[in-house]
Structures are given as C-alpha cells and as structure tokens.
Design a protein around this motif. Structure first.
Motif, PDB file in Angstrom:
ATOM      1  N   SER A  30     -55.277  17.356-102.817  1.00 27.66           N
ATOM      2  CA  SER A  30     -54.197  17.852-101.963  1.00 27.66           C
ATOM      3  C   SER A  30     -54.687  18.115-100.543  1.00 27.66           C
ATOM      4  N   GLU A  31     -55.944  18.505-100.382  1.00 29.14           N
ATOM      5  CA  GLU A  31     -56.498  18.705 -99.043  1.00 29.14           C
ATOM      6  C   GLU A  31     -56.650  17.370 -98.318  1.00 29.14           C
ATOM      7  N   MET A  32     -57.055  16.346 -99.023  1.00 29.08           N
ATOM      8  CA  MET A  32     -57.195  15.021 -98.434  1.00 29.08           C
ATOM      9  C   MET A  32     -55.835  14.477 -98.021  1.00 29.08           C
ATOM     10  N   LYS A  33     -54.814  14.717 -98.817  1.00 29.44           N
ATOM     11  CA  LYS A  33     -53.474  14.218 -98.508  1.00 29.44           C
ATOM     12  C   LYS A  33     -52.995  14.758 -97.165  1.00 29.44           C
ATOM     13  N   ILE A  34     -53.356  15.972 -96.849  1.00 26.87           N
ATOM     14  CA  ILE A  34     -52.968  16.566 -95.571  1.00 26.87           C
ATOM     15  C   ILE A  34     -53.527  15.730 -94.420  1.00 26.87           C
ATOM     16  N   VAL A  35     -54.739  15.251 -94.564  1.00 22.27           N
ATOM     17  CA  VAL A  35     -55.373  14.465 -93.519  1.00 22.27           C
ATOM     18  C   VAL A  35     -54.699  13.098 -93.391  1.00 22.27           C
ATOM     19  N   LEU A  36     -54.339  12.478 -94.508  1.00 24.61           N
ATOM     20  CA  LEU A  36     -53.805  11.124 -94.482  1.00 24.61           C
ATOM     21  C   LEU A  36     -52.283  11.063 -94.429  1.00 24.61           C
ATOM     22  N   GLN A  37     -51.619  12.193 -94.587  1.00 27.70           N
ATOM     23  CA  GLN A  37     -50.166  12.210 -94.602  1.00 27.70           C
ATOM     24  C   GLN A  37     -49.602  11.634 -93.305  1.00 27.70           C
ATOM     25  N   ASN A  38     -48.580  10.804 -93.433  1.00 31.30           N
ATOM     26  CA  ASN A  38     -47.927  10.152 -92.293  1.00 31.30           C
ATOM     27  C   ASN A  38     -48.856   9.201 -91.538  1.00 31.30           C
ATOM     28  N   SER A  39     -49.889   8.725 -92.184  1.00 29.65           N
ATOM     29  CA  SER A  39     -50.802   7.778 -91.562  1.00 29.65           C
ATOM     30  C   SER A  39     -50.480   6.357 -92.027  1.00 29.65           C
ATOM     31  N   TYR A  40     -50.924   5.403 -91.257  1.00 32.78           N
ATOM     32  CA  TYR A  40     -50.758   3.994 -91.589  1.00 32.78           C
ATOM     33  C   TYR A  40     -52.096   3.508 -92.141  1.00 32.78           C
ATOM     34  N   ILE A  41     -52.094   3.047 -93.376  1.00 28.51           N
ATOM     35  CA  ILE A  41     -53.323   2.614 -94.051  1.00 28.51           C
ATOM     36  C   ILE A  41     -53.391   1.094 -94.034  1.00 28.51           C
ATOM     37  N   HIS A  42     -54.504   0.574 -93.602  1.00 25.42           N
ATOM     38  CA  HIS A  42     -54.766  -0.868 -93.539  1.00 25.42           C
ATOM     39  C   HIS A  42     -55.987  -1.125 -94.413  1.00 25.42           C
ATOM     40  N   HIS A  43     -55.768  -1.727 -95.594  1.00 19.67           N
ATOM     41  CA  HIS A  43     -56.855  -1.943 -96.543  1.00 19.67           C
ATOM     42  C   HIS A  43     -57.077  -3.442 -96.696  1.00 19.67           C
ATOM     43  N   VAL A  44     -58.301  -3.876 -96.436  1.00 18.84           N
ATOM     44  CA  VAL A  44     -58.628  -5.294 -96.434  1.00 18.84           C
ATOM     45  C   VAL A  44     -59.747  -5.560 -97.447  1.00 18.84           C
ATOM     46  N   TYR A  45     -59.533  -6.584 -98.271  1.00 19.34           N
ATOM     47  CA  TYR A  45     -60.545  -7.010 -99.244  1.00 19.34           C
ATOM     48  C   TYR A  45     -61.071  -8.372 -98.826  1.00 19.34           C
ATOM     49  N   PHE A  46     -62.408  -8.508 -98.810  1.00 17.88           N
ATOM     50  CA  PHE A  46     -63.072  -9.738 -98.401  1.00 17.88           C
ATOM     51  C   PHE A  46     -63.876 -10.309 -99.564  1.00 17.88           C
ATOM     52  N   TRP A  47     -63.760 -11.604 -99.741  1.00 13.94           N
ATOM     53  CA  TRP A  47     -64.599 -12.344-100.670  1.00 13.94           C
ATOM     54  C   TRP A  47     -65.501 -13.214 -99.818  1.00 13.94           C
ATOM     55  N   LEU A  48     -66.797 -12.895 -99.795  1.00 16.79           N
ATOM     56  CA  LEU A  48     -67.725 -13.673 -98.982  1.00 16.79           C
ATOM     57  C   LEU A  48     -68.033 -15.003 -99.661  1.00 16.79           C
ATOM     58  N   LYS A  49     -68.345 -16.009 -98.851  1.00 18.80           N
ATOM     59  CA  LYS A  49     -68.722 -17.320 -99.378  1.00 18.80           C
ATOM     60  C   LYS A  49     -70.037 -17.237-100.139  1.00 18.80           C
ATOM     61  N   GLU A  50     -70.936 -16.395 -99.642  1.00 17.07           N
ATOM     62  CA  GLU A  50     -72.254 -16.230-100.259  1.00 17.07           C
ATOM     63  C   GLU A  50     -72.488 -14.743-100.536  1.00 17.07           C
ATOM     64  N   PRO A  51     -71.816 -14.179-101.539  1.00 18.50           N
ATOM     65  CA  PRO A  51     -71.905 -12.737-101.777  1.00 18.50           C
ATOM     66  C   PRO A  51     -73.284 -12.234-102.189  1.00 18.50           C
ATOM     67  N   LYS A  52     -74.138 -13.126-102.647  1.00 17.61           N
ATOM     68  CA  LYS A  52     -75.484 -12.700-103.063  1.00 17.61           C
ATOM     69  C   LYS A  52     -76.526 -12.899-101.968  1.00 17.61           C
ATOM     70  N   SER A  53     -76.097 -13.436-100.842  1.00 18.82           N
ATOM     71  CA  SER A  53     -77.008 -13.657 -99.725  1.00 18.82           C
ATOM     72  C   SER A  53     -77.188 -12.350 -98.952  1.00 18.82           C
ATOM     73  N   LYS A  54     -78.424 -11.871 -98.928  1.00 21.57           N
ATOM     74  CA  LYS A  54     -78.726 -10.639 -98.197  1.00 21.57           C
ATOM     75  C   LYS A  54     -78.426 -10.800 -96.709  1.00 21.57           C
TER      76      LYS A  54
END
Length: 136
Positions: A30-54
């Motif tokens: 509930s404390e975290m919700k106060i911080v994020l309330q009325n905010s615009y969330i942009h969540h991006v997921y990436f799949w790398l071509k070479e995910p095991k490449s350091k």
C-alpha cells in the motif's frame, strides 16, 4: 551559486527521504501504491539475439543506463528474466525495463527524446523481439 547548492542539498535530502521506503524490508504494497498512483507505466520486454553473450548483455545494459537518464522518467527498474517452472510465468525474455512517468504526455516526450532515439539506433541490433505494455 549559493542558492543552487542549497537547492541541490535539499533535493538530495528529499530524495533520500523519499527513497527510504524502497530500501526498507518493512515497506508494504500500500505504501508503494502511493508512489505509483496516477503514474504512467511503460514496461518493455527484450529478447536479445545472443542472450548468452556476455559482451552483448554488457553492451545492452550500457544502453539501458543511457536510456534512464531521460529527465521525464520518475522511477525505473531494469531486470533479467527469472527462470520459473510455473506455467503462468513467461521467462523467455532476456531483459525487462520498466519506466514510470508522471503522465502520458511525459511518456510521449520520452518516445521522441534524442536519447531514446539514440538507444534504438545504437543498440537495436542487439534484440530480435520487443514487447511493450503501457498502463495507467
């Protein structure tokens, strides 16, 4: 110059005070919700071509660190997929990036910001797939 120093000191102190709930193990949802309330969330997921490449991962993380310098971003989180045997968990992505904005207008400005465009141009060759989820 003195006013600027005072402003910076007060800002740093305020940021420290605001960030305390995030650092405390006793922070409730509930404390975290106060911080994020009325905010615009942009969540991006990436799949790398070479995910095991350091090297590819280091380069991509460098790009993400550049991306989060855009001033419209209020909060952000960068993470990697956590392997799970639960059917409801999609752990196929390589990186997750979440940015929190005060408004859709801030997110719209972020989309055309030169740093965001540079990120796409300079690091776009690293990923094969991107999925975006935006929420209010």
């Amino acid at each position: 110059m003195k006013n600027r120093r005072n402003f910076l000191k007060r800002s740093a102190a305020g940021l420290g005070f605001i960030s305390l709930p995030f650092l405390s193990k006793k922070t409730s949802a509930s404390e975290m919700k106060i911080v994020l309330q009325n905010s615009y969330i942009h969540h991006v997921y990436f799949w790398l071509k070479e995910p095991k490449s350091k090297e590819a991962c280091q380069r991509f993380e460098e790009g993400l660190q550049l991306l989060v310098t855009i001033p419209e971003i209020k909060l952000y989180h960068i993470g990697k997929a956590v392997l799970s045997n639960r059917d409801v968990v999609d752990d196929s992505f390589t990186y997750s990036y979440m940015a929190v904005f005060n408004s859709k207008a801030d997110q719209d400005n972020y989309q055309v910001h030169p740093t965001h465009l540079k990120f796409i141009e300079k690091y776009g060759d690293l990923w094969e797939k991107v999925i975006v989820y935006d929420a209010l």
